[in-house]
Design a protein around this motif. Structure first.
Motif, PDB file in Angstrom:
ATOM      1  N   LEU A 183       0.836  -1.209   0.000  1.00 34.02           N
ATOM      2  CA  LEU A 183       0.000   0.000   0.000  1.00 34.02           C
ATOM      3  C   LEU A 183       0.867   1.254   0.000  1.00 34.02           C
ATOM      4  O   LEU A 183       0.587   2.217  -0.717  1.00 34.02           O
ATOM      5  CB  LEU A 183      -0.939   0.001   1.213  1.00 34.02           C
ATOM      6  N   GLY A 184       1.937   1.250   0.789  1.00 31.02           N
ATOM      7  CA  GLY A 184       2.840   2.397   0.849  1.00 31.02           C
ATOM      8  C   GLY A 184       3.517   2.675  -0.489  1.00 31.02           C
ATOM      9  O   GLY A 184       3.580   3.817  -0.944  1.00 31.02           O
ATOM     10  N   VAL A 185       4.014   1.616  -1.128  1.00 35.50           N
ATOM     11  CA  VAL A 185       4.666   1.779  -2.432  1.00 35.50           C
ATOM     12  C   VAL A 185       3.654   2.259  -3.469  1.00 35.50           C
ATOM     13  O   VAL A 185       3.950   3.153  -4.278  1.00 35.50           O
ATOM     14  CB  VAL A 185       5.349   0.463  -2.870  1.00 35.50           C
ATOM     15  N   ALA A 186       2.454   1.701  -3.422  1.00 28.80           N
ATOM     16  CA  ALA A 186       1.411   2.126  -4.369  1.00 28.80           C
ATOM     17  C   ALA A 186       1.039   3.597  -4.160  1.00 28.80           C
ATOM     18  O   ALA A 186       0.882   4.353  -5.132  1.00 28.80           O
ATOM     19  CB  ALA A 186       0.174   1.243  -4.223  1.00 28.80           C
ATOM     20  N   THR A 187       0.932   4.010  -2.917  1.00 31.50           N
ATOM     21  CA  THR A 187       0.582   5.407  -2.618  1.00 31.50           C
ATOM     22  C   THR A 187       1.652   6.360  -3.142  1.00 31.50           C
ATOM     23  O   THR A 187       1.340   7.367  -3.784  1.00 31.50           O
ATOM     24  CB  THR A 187       0.386   5.596  -1.099  1.00 31.50           C
ATOM     25  N   ALA A 188       2.916   6.044  -2.868  1.00 34.92           N
ATOM     26  CA  ALA A 188       4.012   6.892  -3.350  1.00 34.92           C
ATOM     27  C   ALA A 188       4.073   6.892  -4.876  1.00 34.92           C
ATOM     28  O   ALA A 188       4.349   7.929  -5.486  1.00 34.92           O
ATOM     29  CB  ALA A 188       5.340   6.431  -2.757  1.00 34.92           C
ATOM     30  N   SER A 189       3.795   5.749  -5.494  1.00 30.38           N
ATOM     31  CA  SER A 189       3.824   5.654  -6.960  1.00 30.38           C
ATOM     32  C   SER A 189       2.731   6.504  -7.590  1.00 30.38           C
ATOM     33  O   SER A 189       2.974   7.210  -8.577  1.00 30.38           O
ATOM     34  CB  SER A 189       3.665   4.195  -7.399  1.00 30.38           C
ATOM     35  N   VAL A 190       1.535   6.457  -7.016  1.00 31.59           N
ATOM     36  CA  VAL A 190       0.437   7.285  -7.531  1.00 31.59           C
ATOM     37  C   VAL A 190       0.793   8.762  -7.368  1.00 31.59           C
ATOM     38  O   VAL A 190       0.590   9.568  -8.290  1.00 31.59           O
ATOM     39  CB  VAL A 190      -0.895   6.944  -6.836  1.00 31.59           C
ATOM     40  N   GLY A 191       1.349   9.129  -6.209  1.00 35.73           N
ATOM     41  CA  GLY A 191       1.768  10.506  -5.993  1.00 35.73           C
ATOM     42  C   GLY A 191       2.815  10.945  -7.009  1.00 35.73           C
ATOM     43  O   GLY A 191       2.772  12.065  -7.536  1.00 35.73           O
ATOM     44  N   HIS A 192       3.752  10.043  -7.298  1.00 27.33           N
ATOM     45  CA  HIS A 192       4.804  10.348  -8.281  1.00 27.33           C
ATOM     46  C   HIS A 192       4.200  10.541  -9.671  1.00 27.33           C
ATOM     47  O   HIS A 192       4.590  11.467 -10.394  1.00 27.33           O
ATOM     48  CB  HIS A 192       5.854   9.228  -8.286  1.00 27.33           C
ATOM     49  N   MET A 193       3.256   9.695 -10.032  1.00 27.58           N
ATOM     50  CA  MET A 193       2.602   9.839 -11.341  1.00 27.58           C
ATOM     51  C   MET A 193       1.822  11.152 -11.434  1.00 27.58           C
ATOM     52  O   MET A 193       1.817  11.793 -12.484  1.00 27.58           O
ATOM     53  CB  MET A 193       1.690   8.648 -11.614  1.00 27.58           C
ATOM     54  N   ILE A 194       1.197  11.549 -10.344  1.00 27.20           N
ATOM     55  CA  ILE A 194       0.466  12.835 -10.336  1.00 27.20           C
ATOM     56  C   ILE A 194       1.444  13.992 -10.527  1.00 27.20           C
ATOM     57  O   ILE A 194       1.184  14.910 -11.302  1.00 27.20           O
ATOM     58  CB  ILE A 194      -0.349  12.977  -9.029  1.00 27.20           C
ATOM     59  N   ILE A 195       2.578  13.925  -9.833  1.00 25.91           N
ATOM     60  CA  ILE A 195       3.592  14.981  -9.976  1.00 25.91           C
ATOM     61  C   ILE A 195       4.093  15.047 -11.406  1.00 25.91           C
ATOM     62  O   ILE A 195       4.232  16.123 -11.984  1.00 25.91           O
ATOM     63  CB  ILE A 195       4.752  14.763  -8.988  1.00 25.91           C
ATOM     64  N   LEU A 196       4.368  13.881 -12.005  1.00 25.48           N
ATOM     65  CA  LEU A 196       4.839  13.855 -13.394  1.00 25.48           C
ATOM     66  C   LEU A 196       3.790  14.404 -14.351  1.00 25.48           C
ATOM     67  O   LEU A 196       4.112  15.119 -15.294  1.00 25.48           O
ATOM     68  CB  LEU A 196       5.229  12.431 -13.797  1.00 25.48           C
ATOM     69  N   ALA A 197       2.525  14.072 -14.105  1.00 29.33           N
ATOM     70  CA  ALA A 197       1.448  14.542 -14.999  1.00 29.33           C
ATOM     71  C   ALA A 197       1.254  16.051 -14.888  1.00 29.33           C
ATOM     72  O   ALA A 197       0.890  16.705 -15.863  1.00 29.33           O
ATOM     73  CB  ALA A 197       0.152  13.818 -14.662  1.00 29.33           C
ATOM     74  N   CYS A 198       1.499  16.596 -13.698  1.00 31.91           N
ATOM     75  CA  CYS A 198       1.298  18.037 -13.486  1.00 31.91           C
ATOM     76  C   CYS A 198       2.486  18.873 -13.928  1.00 31.91           C
ATOM     77  O   CYS A 198       2.373  20.094 -14.037  1.00 31.91           O
ATOM     78  CB  CYS A 198       1.009  18.309 -12.013  1.00 31.91           C
ATOM     79  N   SER A 199       3.634  18.248 -14.171  1.00 32.90           N
ATOM     80  CA  SER A 199       4.802  19.044 -14.539  1.00 32.90           C
ATOM     81  C   SER A 199       5.086  19.019 -16.019  1.00 32.90           C
ATOM     82  O   SER A 199       4.464  18.465 -16.828  1.00 32.90           O
ATOM     83  CB  SER A 199       6.036  18.572 -13.788  1.00 32.90           C
TER      84      SER A 199
END
Length: 174
Positions: free
Chosen positions: A158-174
């Motif tokens: 769950l922790g890895v998935a949460t960080a991965s989703v956050g990373h994908m959101i950051i990449l999509a917003c930049s």
């Protein structure tokens, strides 16, 4: 440029970058937000699962330890993964976070799990004491302290998935 000048230049740039980092908002701290989100998701899962099993809302599930998934594991793995995504998986910050996560997860399945099992035995002993015994009315010990290995693995995923989703959101917003 001589060595002293290079060191001075290097030192001033690190001061500049650390001061600009400290002036940014805590709300923009991706590793911190990932860790907090993973904790909140894990606790929410336990809260809803408790309602599903018992058909009553147990607010203790929002802050309590133990259960599936491990919120401790989710928190520290989200932190480590987010640091890895942000700073690089080969850097010293990731190494520190990974070791921290390993210690917390080992402790959850080792020391804390065994302490919970000891609490179960002690509570049973106290329950069987005669009413006149001074400890017969003592408050029961908390039994749900640690985690089984599957609970720790689920929290870690769950922790890895949460960080991965956050990373994908950051990449999509930049």
């Amino acid at each position: 440029m001589d060595g002293a000048a290079a060191a001075a230049t290097s030192g001033s740039s690190s001061v500049t970058s650390s001061s600009s980092a400290s002036s940014s908002s805590v709300l923009a701290n991706y590793p911190l937000l990932s860790a907090l989100a993973a904790f909140a998701i894990a606790q929410s899962i336990k809260f809803v699962a408790s309602w599903y099993r018992e058909r009553r809302w147990d607010l203790k599930q929002l802050v309590g330890s133990g259960g599936m998934p491990s919120s401790h594991s989710a928190t520290v793995t989200a932190l480590a993964a987010a640091i890895g995504f942000q700073e690089g998986f080969g850097g010293p910050m990731f190494a520190i976070a990974l070791i921290l996560a390993s210690v917390v997860m080992y402790d959850a399945t080792g020391v804390r799990l065994q302490a919970g099992r000891q609490a179960e035995v002690l509570n049973q002993i106290v329950y069987e004491l005669p009413a006149e015994h001074p400890l017969a009315e003592s408050r029961p010990l908390r039994e749900l302290l640690g985690h089984t290995p599957p609970q720790v693995v689920a929290g870690g995923l769950l922790g890895v998935a949460t960080a991965s989703v956050g990373h994908m959101i950051i990449l999509a917003c930049s």
